[in-house]
Design a protein around this motif. Structure first.
Motif, short mmCIF file in Angstrom:
data_model
loop_
_atom_site.label_atom_id
_atom_site.label_comp_id
_atom_site.label_asym_id
_atom_site.label_seq_id
_atom_site.Cartn_x
_atom_site.Cartn_y
_atom_site.Cartn_z
N TRP A 136 -6.19 2.93 -13.87
CA TRP A 136 -5.03 3.82 -14.00
C TRP A 136 -5.23 5.15 -13.27
O TRP A 136 -4.26 5.75 -12.81
CB TRP A 136 -4.72 4.06 -15.47
CG TRP A 136 -5.78 4.87 -16.18
CD1 TRP A 136 -6.93 4.39 -16.73
CD2 TRP A 136 -5.80 6.29 -16.38
NE1 TRP A 136 -7.66 5.42 -17.27
CE2 TRP A 136 -6.99 6.61 -17.07
CE3 TRP A 136 -4.92 7.33 -16.05
CZ2 TRP A 136 -7.34 7.90 -17.44
CZ3 TRP A 136 -5.26 8.63 -16.41
CH2 TRP A 136 -6.45 8.91 -17.09
N ASN A 137 -6.47 5.62 -13.16
CA ASN A 137 -6.72 6.90 -12.49
C ASN A 137 -7.31 6.72 -11.09
O ASN A 137 -7.86 7.66 -10.53
CB ASN A 137 -7.67 7.76 -13.34
CG ASN A 137 -9.00 7.08 -13.61
OD1 ASN A 137 -9.21 5.93 -13.25
ND2 ASN A 137 -9.92 7.80 -14.24
N GLU A 138 -7.13 5.53 -10.54
CA GLU A 138 -7.69 5.19 -9.23
C GLU A 138 -6.62 4.83 -8.21
O GLU A 138 -6.80 5.02 -7.00
CB GLU A 138 -8.67 4.02 -9.42
CG GLU A 138 -9.14 3.31 -8.18
CD GLU A 138 -9.72 1.93 -8.47
OE1 GLU A 138 -10.12 1.26 -7.50
OE2 GLU A 138 -9.77 1.51 -9.65
N TYR A 139 -5.50 4.28 -8.69
CA TYR A 139 -4.55 3.62 -7.79
C TYR A 139 -4.02 4.54 -6.70
O TYR A 139 -3.73 4.09 -5.57
CB TYR A 139 -3.38 3.02 -8.59
CG TYR A 139 -2.35 4.01 -9.06
CD1 TYR A 139 -1.21 4.28 -8.29
CD2 TYR A 139 -2.50 4.69 -10.26
CE1 TYR A 139 -0.26 5.19 -8.72
CE2 TYR A 139 -1.55 5.61 -10.69
CZ TYR A 139 -0.43 5.85 -9.92
OH TYR A 139 0.51 6.76 -10.33
N ILE A 159 1.33 -3.28 -5.70
CA ILE A 159 0.43 -2.21 -6.12
C ILE A 159 0.01 -2.54 -7.55
O ILE A 159 0.81 -2.41 -8.49
CB ILE A 159 1.12 -0.84 -6.04
CG1 ILE A 159 1.47 -0.51 -4.59
CG2 ILE A 159 0.24 0.25 -6.65
CD1 ILE A 159 2.37 0.70 -4.43
N GLY A 160 -1.21 -2.98 -7.70
CA GLY A 160 -1.70 -3.41 -9.00
C GLY A 160 -2.36 -2.26 -9.75
O GLY A 160 -3.22 -1.57 -9.21
N ILE A 161 -1.98 -2.09 -11.01
CA ILE A 161 -2.54 -1.02 -11.84
C ILE A 161 -2.95 -1.59 -13.19
O ILE A 161 -2.16 -2.27 -13.85
CB ILE A 161 -1.53 0.12 -12.07
CG1 ILE A 161 -1.00 0.69 -10.74
CG2 ILE A 161 -2.15 1.24 -12.91
CD1 ILE A 161 0.08 1.74 -10.91
N ASP A 162 -4.20 -1.32 -13.60
CA ASP A 162 -4.61 -1.57 -14.97
C ASP A 162 -4.15 -0.36 -15.78
O ASP A 162 -4.73 0.73 -15.71
CB ASP A 162 -6.13 -1.76 -15.04
CG ASP A 162 -6.56 -3.11 -14.48
OD1 ASP A 162 -5.68 -3.91 -14.10
OD2 ASP A 162 -7.77 -3.37 -14.43
N ALA A 163 -3.10 -0.56 -16.57
CA ALA A 163 -2.26 0.55 -17.04
C ALA A 163 -2.75 1.16 -18.36
O ALA A 163 -1.99 1.27 -19.33
CB ALA A 163 -0.82 0.07 -17.18
N TYR A 164 -3.99 1.63 -18.37
CA TYR A 164 -4.54 2.24 -19.58
C TYR A 164 -4.35 3.77 -19.56
O TYR A 164 -5.29 4.53 -19.77
CB TYR A 164 -6.00 1.85 -19.73
CG TYR A 164 -6.20 0.36 -19.78
CD1 TYR A 164 -5.67 -0.39 -20.84
CD2 TYR A 164 -6.87 -0.32 -18.77
CE1 TYR A 164 -5.82 -1.78 -20.88
CE2 TYR A 164 -7.03 -1.70 -18.81
CZ TYR A 164 -6.50 -2.43 -19.87
OH TYR A 164 -6.65 -3.79 -19.91
N PHE A 188 5.29 6.51 -6.05
CA PHE A 188 4.24 5.82 -5.31
C PHE A 188 4.77 4.47 -4.81
O PHE A 188 4.54 4.08 -3.65
CB PHE A 188 3.03 5.61 -6.21
CG PHE A 188 1.75 5.38 -5.46
CD1 PHE A 188 1.05 6.42 -4.88
CD2 PHE A 188 1.23 4.10 -5.34
CE1 PHE A 188 -0.13 6.20 -4.20
CE2 PHE A 188 0.05 3.87 -4.65
CZ PHE A 188 -0.63 4.92 -4.08
N SER A 189 5.50 3.76 -5.66
CA SER A 189 6.11 2.49 -5.27
C SER A 189 7.08 2.71 -4.11
O SER A 189 7.11 1.92 -3.15
CB SER A 189 6.84 1.89 -6.47
OG SER A 189 7.61 0.77 -6.10
#
Length: 334
Positions: free
Chosen positions: A189-192, A204-209, A237-238
């Motif tokens: 979540w803090n990398e994308y 755009i894949g996000i592990d949404a924690y 961003f999208s």
């Protein structure tokens, strides 16, 4: 009269065409590997919550954060973590019309965070790159063979990517030689927003924690306010990359302070709070699922032995046999 008829027919055909091309939302689960094969009895609970996708996660193992060799597809792993296991799972799930994302992942011993992987020398970086290429291309080839709809090229590997961005861009080129479906990467979540290769991927894949509330039992209102810090940026961003957002992982534990640091999985966090999980999940669905730029997501996580999984005394992520399962079912049914 003919003009009126032709005009009506034109608009009818247009509306049908638009309906036909409407993008299907990904109502996915992260299907945890087990020691055993799976069958219809393990898949029916997925159908019951209206899931249409499953993410399968074959694992590779690293001894330490600075160790360059990845061990994978060995007879020491659980069946579902290996190539033959993934194949059996995919074939079984597809018999029930569930689509597939293959999402190979790295596990560092003692559960160290994969984002901290970093080599001590150029030579070790090269060994890691060769090892990771062998790991990921094996499963990209399998994804092509099994007609998996999506392939995820990595999960939460920010240190590896920050230090070796050109390797990753070339890796995607190599993957595309063997796999022709949709590609994503599961960014933390803090990398994308600093991942350097979204132009080469489809989602755009996000592990949404994302942390959304500091409350012991986060209210719906608190969680909604929490998303105000992140949702506009995710949408922008999208739009910048002209790529849909896919939550490659999303979910909350049924534990006190579920929305404070949702990524935490420590077992000493065991104060069960089913309401916290349900409230946080409700807001996530309401904030994202109806957005045109949002592709859907994969719930973390789902176990094959549904009857024994989760339950009212479970403080882990799974929604199985908890009040939140009904919420997931209702939203996935839309």
């Amino acid at each position: 009269m003919k003009i009126i008829f032709k005009t009506a027919l034109f608009f009818l055909l247009c509306s049908c065409a638009m309906a036909t091309h409407k993008t299907e939302k990904i109502h996915g689960v992260s299907f945890v590997a087990s020691r055993d094969t799976i069958n219809s009895s393990h898949i029916k609970p997925l159908l019951n919550i209206h899931a249409n996708y499953a993410a399968l996660m074959p694992f590779g193992f690293i001894r330490e954060l600075n160790h360059p060799e990845i061990m994978f597809n060995t007879d020491r792993q659980w069946f579902g973590e290996t190539k033959v296991g993934v194949k059996q799972y995919v074939e079984s799930l597809k018999q029930h019309h569930i689509k597939i994302m293959i999402k190979p992942q790295i596990w560092v011993s003692r559960g160290n965070f994969t984002g901290g992987i970093k080599m001590a020398s150029e030579a070790d970086w090269k060994v890691l790159e060769n090892s990771y290429t062998n790991f990921i291309v094996l499963y990209a080839q399998l994804a092509q063979e099994l007609h998996a709809e999506i392939f995820c090229i990595g999960t939460e590997l920010e240190g590896f990517i920050d230090n070796r961005p050109e390797y990753w861009k070339q890796l995607i080129v190599e993957i595309k030689k063997v796999y022709k479906g949709k590609l994503t990467y599961a960014a933390n979540w803090n990398e994308y927003d600093r991942t350097p290769f979204w132009e080469q991927l489809d989602y755009i894949g996000i592990d949404a924690y994302f942390p959304v509330s500091d409350e012991k039992t986060p209210t719906v209102e608190a969680c909604r306010n929490g998303w105000l810090h992140y949702k506009p940026h995710i949408k922008a961003f999208s739009e910048t990359y002209k790529k849909p957002i896919l939550f490659t992982e999303y979910g909350y534990r049924s534990v006190d302070f579920a929305g404070k640091e949702p990524w935490k999985s420590e077992r000493n966090m065991n104060a069960v709070n089913l309401e916290a999980q349900t409230n946080a999940m409700q807001v996530l669905f309401e904030e994202f699922w109806n957005e045109d730029w949002f592709a859907g997501g994969f719930l973390w996580k789902w176990f094959h032995n549904h009857k024994e999984a989760g339950g009212a005394n479970d403080s882990r992520f799974t929604p199985q046999n908890k009040p939140v399962e009904a919420l997931v079912k209702a939203h996935y049914a839309n």
